[in-house]
Design an enzyme around this catalytic site. Sequence first.
Site, PDB file in Angstrom:
ATOM      1  N   HIS A  95     -22.251  14.179  89.187  1.00 46.53           N
ATOM      2  CA  HIS A  95     -21.677  13.691  90.674  1.00 46.53           C
ATOM      3  C   HIS A  95     -20.502  12.840  90.741  1.00 46.53           C
ATOM      4  O   HIS A  95     -20.674  11.951  89.890  1.00 46.53           O
ATOM      5  CB  HIS A  95     -22.922  13.412  91.646  1.00 46.53           C
ATOM      6  CG  HIS A  95     -22.701  13.586  93.184  1.00 46.53           C
ATOM      7  ND1 HIS A  95     -23.230  13.125  93.890  1.00 46.53           N
ATOM      8  CD2 HIS A  95     -21.587  14.481  93.807  1.00 46.53           C
ATOM      9  CE1 HIS A  95     -22.823  13.543  95.352  1.00 46.53           C
ATOM     10  NE2 HIS A  95     -21.860  14.317  95.182  1.00 46.53           N
ATOM     11  N   TYR A 127     -26.843  11.333  98.913  1.00 41.53           N
ATOM     12  CA  TYR A 127     -26.660  11.397 100.276  1.00 41.53           C
ATOM     13  C   TYR A 127     -27.741  10.376 101.162  1.00 41.53           C
ATOM     14  O   TYR A 127     -28.928  10.805 100.956  1.00 41.53           O
ATOM     15  CB  TYR A 127     -27.171  12.799 100.814  1.00 41.53           C
ATOM     16  CG  TYR A 127     -26.056  13.861  99.991  1.00 41.53           C
ATOM     17  CD1 TYR A 127     -24.609  13.443  99.491  1.00 41.53           C
ATOM     18  CD2 TYR A 127     -26.561  15.112  99.782  1.00 41.53           C
ATOM     19  CE1 TYR A 127     -23.979  14.352  98.769  1.00 41.53           C
ATOM     20  CE2 TYR A 127     -25.690  16.012  99.013  1.00 41.53           C
ATOM     21  CZ  TYR A 127     -24.464  15.440  98.657  1.00 41.53           C
ATOM     22  OH  TYR A 127     -23.529  16.426  97.877  1.00 41.53           O
TER      23      TYR A 127
END
Length: 330
Positions: free
Chosen positions: A133, A52
Amino acid sequence: MSKKKNLKLEKLAFGGVAVGNGFEKVSDKQSWETLEAAWECGIRQYDTSPWYGLGLSERRMGHFLKNKQREEYILSTKVGRLFTPTKNIPDTQWVDPAPFDYRYDYSAEAVRRSVEDSLQRLGVESIDYAFIHDLSPDNNADLGDWEEHFEIAKKGAMPELSKMREEGLIKGWGLGVNTVEPILRTIDYADPDLFLSAIQYSLIDHKDSLDRLFPKVEESGVGLIVAAPFNAGLLGGQKRYNYAGEMPEDVDARYKKMIKIADNYDVDLAKAAIQFSYAPKVVDTVLAGASKPYQTIENMKAFNAKIPKDFWIDLKSEGLIDERCETPQF
């Protein structure tokens, strides 16, 4: 049904996509104020990722949380990418990210290094949960063959995370993905604790979770966090659907019908979306992001919003949500 693993989780978690400049540039001050509002209204579970903002979300979240007692909150982050500083920042979805390039690596060595790097960025001594992820078919365009990487993770990331759990470096691990299939495979293969399933159980999209994910999760006893209850914006009133931003015609049509029914009952659709995602007994936590202080306060208020039973009945009778969906009971 297997007994649930002994996991420490909260009803609502704060997601770190937006404070990593996920959809627009957010200032350090605004991200701090948003995190502060989350803390003040009682949120004690925080999820981020080095992905992110290419490290920005972790840095901002860590900067805020370093002033809190570590035992007072639950913190999770992700593994699967490694980052190196660069002057040539790659083109990504992030708006003005940190100056890093990345590569995918689901090997044992990379996963351990990823956790260590995250601890540095966060400025904390431990994380609670580590999620592998984006090891998912929807990420093939960037990742390449996800199944090939999954085989690497089976031999590398998964046993290494189990080892880190045994060492006490993390409390548990799982996957953070936008599709159901990788979760099902991981449950069959390894000994995970908890999964973060995004955009897979919302008012708009939930069939695959009902058909395949929920029965498997219930049977195995793993924990389940349902993330992105607004489909990354749409159900929160943003003109944005999931992370790509493209709005399929059938989704737009269903959304407009939902808005009409919500208006009939004077229901805030965003609050209904959070209640809906939390309603199934198999769900432990709903994870929602925010880029502005008021958003996180409204997310917390959603659990106490009184929504008429007939609202849910109408959604089912109009075929907008599946008959099998558990709906909030007040």
